[in-house]
Design a protein around this motif. Structure first.
Motif, PDB file in Angstrom:
ATOM      1  N   PRO A 121      54.034  41.518  29.733  1.00 56.28           N
ATOM      2  CA  PRO A 121      55.421  41.746  29.304  1.00 56.28           C
ATOM      3  C   PRO A 121      56.397  42.080  30.425  1.00 56.28           C
ATOM      4  CG  PRO A 121      53.944  43.500  28.540  1.00 56.28           C
ATOM      5  CD  PRO A 121      53.075  42.414  29.052  1.00 56.28           C
ATOM      6  N   ARG A 122      55.912  42.601  31.558  1.00 55.39           N
ATOM      7  CA  ARG A 122      56.830  42.969  32.648  1.00 55.39           C
ATOM      8  C   ARG A 122      57.030  41.848  33.665  1.00 55.39           C
ATOM      9  NH1 ARG A 122      54.395  48.759  34.398  1.00 55.39           N
ATOM     10  NH2 ARG A 122      52.448  47.595  34.164  1.00 55.39           N
ATOM     11  N   SER A 123      56.316  40.747  33.496  1.00 58.58           N
ATOM     12  CA  SER A 123      56.387  39.658  34.466  1.00 58.58           C
ATOM     13  C   SER A 123      57.626  38.796  34.246  1.00 58.58           C
ATOM     14  CB  SER A 123      55.136  38.783  34.380  1.00 58.58           C
ATOM     15  OG  SER A 123      55.287  37.627  35.187  1.00 58.58           O
ATOM     16  N   THR A 124      58.238  38.362  35.355  1.00 55.00           N
ATOM     17  CA  THR A 124      59.352  37.411  35.296  1.00 55.00           C
ATOM     18  C   THR A 124      58.987  36.088  35.962  1.00 55.00           C
ATOM     19  OG1 THR A 124      60.295  38.315  37.349  1.00 55.00           O
ATOM     20  CG2 THR A 124      61.082  39.255  35.260  1.00 55.00           C
ATOM     21  N   ALA A 125      57.703  35.886  36.268  1.00 53.65           N
ATOM     22  CA  ALA A 125      57.271  34.623  36.869  1.00 53.65           C
ATOM     23  C   ALA A 125      57.511  33.484  35.877  1.00 53.65           C
ATOM     24  CB  ALA A 125      55.795  34.692  37.243  1.00 53.65           C
TER      25      ALA A 125
ATOM     26  N   LEU B 167      39.871  46.250  38.479  1.00 54.43           N
ATOM     27  CA  LEU B 167      39.930  45.348  39.624  1.00 54.43           C
ATOM     28  C   LEU B 167      41.243  45.636  40.356  1.00 54.43           C
ATOM     29  CD1 LEU B 167      38.460  42.864  40.947  1.00 54.43           C
ATOM     30  CD2 LEU B 167      40.024  41.435  39.606  1.00 54.43           C
ATOM     31  N   ARG B 168      41.143  45.961  41.619  1.00 50.45           N
ATOM     32  CA  ARG B 168      42.325  46.388  42.379  1.00 50.45           C
ATOM     33  C   ARG B 168      43.113  45.175  42.848  1.00 50.45           C
ATOM     34  NH1 ARG B 168      42.151  51.733  43.258  1.00 50.45           N
ATOM     35  NH2 ARG B 168      40.126  52.785  43.034  1.00 50.45           N
ATOM     36  N   VAL B 169      44.106  44.804  42.065  1.00 50.61           N
ATOM     37  CA  VAL B 169      44.991  43.696  42.415  1.00 50.61           C
ATOM     38  C   VAL B 169      46.430  44.106  42.120  1.00 50.61           C
ATOM     39  CG1 VAL B 169      43.323  41.841  42.100  1.00 50.61           C
ATOM     40  CG2 VAL B 169      44.635  42.648  40.136  1.00 50.61           C
ATOM     41  N   ARG B 170      47.359  43.541  42.873  1.00 50.33           N
ATOM     42  CA  ARG B 170      48.772  43.810  42.667  1.00 50.33           C
ATOM     43  C   ARG B 170      49.313  42.964  41.514  1.00 50.33           C
ATOM     44  NH1 ARG B 170      48.625  43.929  48.546  1.00 50.33           N
ATOM     45  NH2 ARG B 170      49.217  41.719  48.624  1.00 50.33           N
ATOM     46  N   PRO B 171      50.505  43.308  40.992  1.00 43.36           N
ATOM     47  CA  PRO B 171      51.057  42.548  39.861  1.00 43.36           C
ATOM     48  C   PRO B 171      51.147  41.049  40.115  1.00 43.36           C
ATOM     49  CG  PRO B 171      52.294  44.581  40.138  1.00 43.36           C
ATOM     50  CD  PRO B 171      51.330  44.504  41.293  1.00 43.36           C
ATOM     51  N   ARG B 172      51.557  40.633  41.324  1.00 47.09           N
ATOM     52  CA  ARG B 172      51.650  39.204  41.605  1.00 47.09           C
ATOM     53  C   ARG B 172      50.283  38.546  41.541  1.00 47.09           C
ATOM     54  NH1 ARG B 172      55.830  36.502  40.815  1.00 47.09           N
ATOM     55  NH2 ARG B 172      57.158  37.621  42.296  1.00 47.09           N
ATOM     56  N   GLN B 173      49.255  39.238  42.031  1.00 52.64           N
ATOM     57  CA  GLN B 173      47.900  38.670  41.994  1.00 52.64           C
ATOM     58  C   GLN B 173      47.371  38.605  40.556  1.00 52.64           C
ATOM     59  OE1 GLN B 173      46.437  41.524  44.743  1.00 52.64           O
ATOM     60  NE2 GLN B 173      47.860  40.713  46.279  1.00 52.64           N
ATOM     61  N   LEU B 174      47.781  39.554  39.736  1.00 52.75           N
ATOM     62  CA  LEU B 174      47.391  39.507  38.331  1.00 52.75           C
ATOM     63  C   LEU B 174      48.046  38.308  37.641  1.00 52.75           C
ATOM     64  CD1 LEU B 174      45.815  40.887  36.070  1.00 52.75           C
ATOM     65  CD2 LEU B 174      47.842  42.260  35.589  1.00 52.75           C
ATOM     66  N   GLU B 175      49.284  37.998  38.030  1.00 52.70           N
ATOM     67  CA  GLU B 175      49.942  36.810  37.490  1.00 52.70           C
ATOM     68  C   GLU B 175      49.177  35.547  37.886  1.00 52.70           C
ATOM     69  OE1 GLU B 175      54.558  38.509  37.637  1.00 52.70           O
ATOM     70  OE2 GLU B 175      53.765  37.250  39.261  1.00 52.70           O
ATOM     71  N   ILE B 176      48.758  35.485  39.145  1.00 51.95           N
ATOM     72  CA  ILE B 176      47.991  34.322  39.603  1.00 51.95           C
ATOM     73  C   ILE B 176      46.697  34.204  38.805  1.00 51.95           C
ATOM     74  CG2 ILE B 176      46.747  33.307  41.564  1.00 51.95           C
ATOM     75  CD1 ILE B 176      48.777  34.765  43.392  1.00 51.95           C
ATOM     76  N   LEU B 177      46.003  35.317  38.654  1.00 51.55           N
ATOM     77  CA  LEU B 177      44.726  35.315  37.942  1.00 51.55           C
ATOM     78  C   LEU B 177      44.920  34.867  36.490  1.00 51.55           C
ATOM     79  CD1 LEU B 177      41.729  35.938  38.272  1.00 51.55           C
ATOM     80  CD2 LEU B 177      42.221  38.328  37.750  1.00 51.55           C
TER      81      LEU B 177
ATOM     82  N   LEU C  20      47.808  40.633  27.054  1.00 53.83           N
ATOM     83  CA  LEU C  20      48.695  40.536  25.898  1.00 53.83           C
ATOM     84  C   LEU C  20      49.173  41.940  25.532  1.00 53.83           C
ATOM     85  CD1 LEU C  20      46.767  37.917  23.765  1.00 53.83           C
ATOM     86  CD2 LEU C  20      48.848  37.564  25.094  1.00 53.83           C
ATOM     87  N   GLY C  21      50.454  42.200  25.816  1.00 50.66           N
ATOM     88  CA  GLY C  21      50.997  43.529  25.611  1.00 50.66           C
ATOM     89  C   GLY C  21      50.547  44.520  26.658  1.00 50.66           C
ATOM     90  N   SER C  22      49.851  44.044  27.678  1.00 57.33           N
ATOM     91  CA  SER C  22      49.284  44.911  28.710  1.00 57.33           C
ATOM     92  C   SER C  22      49.134  44.110  29.995  1.00 57.33           C
ATOM     93  CB  SER C  22      47.927  45.456  28.246  1.00 57.33           C
ATOM     94  OG  SER C  22      47.389  46.337  29.190  1.00 57.33           O
ATOM     95  N   ASP C  23      48.612  44.754  31.026  1.00 61.36           N
ATOM     96  CA  ASP C  23      48.382  44.065  32.297  1.00 61.36           C
ATOM     97  C   ASP C  23      47.234  44.753  33.040  1.00 61.36           C
ATOM     98  OD1 ASP C  23      49.712  46.392  32.804  1.00 61.36           O
ATOM     99  OD2 ASP C  23      51.331  45.515  33.973  1.00 61.36           O
TER     100      ASP C  23
END
Length: 412
Positions: free
Chosen positions: A340-344, A245-255, A233-236
């Motif tokens: 906030p930066r996600s467009t999924a 935890l070393r994950v890419r933005p897309r994987q953070l969206e999945i999580l 929330l307001g962060s990623d």
């Protein structure tokens, strides 16, 4: 009766009760170290509590039907508390206290103490499943510690609820390695057993719990690297036992999506939630899932995608607080839009859901603090500022803040 006159009457009742108890307390010995004057933090808490809590209520409300075993099993506090359980029980038994551990919402997850004191505590639902947040049970040490992030004690008639006037409570918040408040440790007893050493004992026990949290190696369960906490929330940010935890933005969206929907996703629906109508190959999608699964040491089922590793998420905590009617906690945790930066598409849908849910809870709340706090983040939301003016008392100096914000919102 207005809230203001109700508060004046409540204050007079408390002052009378306090005056009656202080002479008895002084004759009881060392427990008389507290001052006679009413504390500002207590009177502020009464003012916040009176519109939602009946001082005549008999006991704390129940969370999850009183069944909180699953929450305790997944709590990051369980292992360090289990490691200190003998010491906690010994202190409680020797001093005639009931000791309790809560989660960050103020729900009691674990208690210990002698049979007699525990029975007395159970009468007011100071027991696993009892919800002791300020909005549920008014002024008490647990709620003050959660609100301020500092150790707190509440003596006898300082409690808003009359059924608690026979008690004194000492507690301190427990912070995780990342600084987040995970819950509180509370030691409570009848007022005549109060002891000036109780607070230092609570502080020492909390320090021991926090040291174990810092020293704990990541828990290995089915190959998982340990408990994961998402701040989205307001962060990623994703932390595993306090470490990134070393994950890419897309994987953070999945999580995040998996945390928000614990029942999981069929493959097609999760892919659509991530990419919408974009032409993304199945191999690209599966590669993202595989990378996240490796980062979690497994942790994701294969046919229907769902989490099997413990994951906490601030967005989920906000939704749980709203379900419990705890607007105070929801606002404290809601620090901004979801990722906030996600467009999924799936994230955008949840982002809107959270924004609407929090805003509607604020507009339905009779607490002016809620509208004022939300208004800081929504300077152009005229409806919120109008609501703040409606619920603020005529003589409240904070009306100038709400009026100024409303003027700016209408002008722009």
């Amino acid at each position: 009766m207005s809230q203001r006159s109700d508060l004046r009457q409540r204050r007079a009742t408390l002052e009378s009760e306090w005056s009656r108890l202080v002479p008895r307390l002084k004759t009881a010995g060392p427990a008389s170290s507290g001052a006679d004057a009413l504390r500002h933090e207590v009177t502020e808490s009464w003012a916040r509590s009176l519109s939602s809590v009946d001082p005549g209520r008999a006991s704390a409300p129940v969370t999850d039907g009183g069944t909180v075993g699953h929450r305790w099993a997944n709590s990051p506090l369980r292992e360090p508390v289990d490691g200190l359980a003998d010491e906690l029980r010994g202190v409680a038994d020797d001093a005639g206290f009931v000791t309790a551990v809560t989660d960050e919402s103020g729900t009691i997850l674990w208690t210990c103490g002698g049979r007699t004191m525990r029975r007395r505590a159970e009468r007011v639902n100071f027991a696993p499943g009892g919800w002791w947040h300020e909005q549920a049970m008014g002024t008490n040490a647990l709620s003050l510690a959660l609100r301020t992030g500092r150790p707190s004690s509440v003596f006898s008639a300082e409690h808003l609820v009359t059924a608690l006037h026979g008690w004194v409570c000492y507690c301190a918040p427990v912070h995780g390695p990342d600084g987040r408040v995970l819950g509180v440790l509370d030691m409570s007893t009848t007022w005549d057993r109060s002891n000036p050493l109780a607070m230092s004992t609570v502080r020492s026990l909390v320090s021991a719990i926090e040291a174990r949290l810092r020293a704990e190696p990541p828990r290995q369960a089915h190959g998982s690297p340990g408990r994961v906490h998402l701040t989205c929330l307001g962060s990623d940010q994703a932390l595993c036992e306090g470490r990134p935890l070393r994950v890419r933005p897309r994987q953070l969206e999945i999580l995040t999506l998996l945390a928000l929907e614990p029942d999981g996703f069929p493959s097609g629906r999760l892919r659509e939630a991530l990419y919408g109508e974009r032409p993304v190959s199945a191999s690209t999608f599966k590669a993202e899932i595989s990378h996240l699964r490796r980062a979690l040491g497994g942790g994701i089922t294969t046919r229907r995608y769902a989490l099997t590793t413990p994951v906490s998420c601030d967005a989920v905590d906000v939704l749980r607080a709203l379900e419990n009617g705890d607007v105070e906690t929801a606002l404290r945790l809601y620090r901004g839009p979801l990722l906030p930066r996600s467009t999924a598409p799936g994230i955008e849908e949840w982002r809107t859901h959270l924004e609407v849910a929090v805003r509607e809870a604020v507009l339905a709340s009779a607490h002016p603090e809620h509208a004022l706090r939300y208004g800081e983040r929504a300077p152009y939301d005229a409806e919120v500022h109008e609501h703040a003016l409606r619920v603020l008392g005529r003589g409240d100096p904070r009306r100038a803040i709400a009026a100024g914000r409303l003027s700016t919102a209408l002008r722009d």
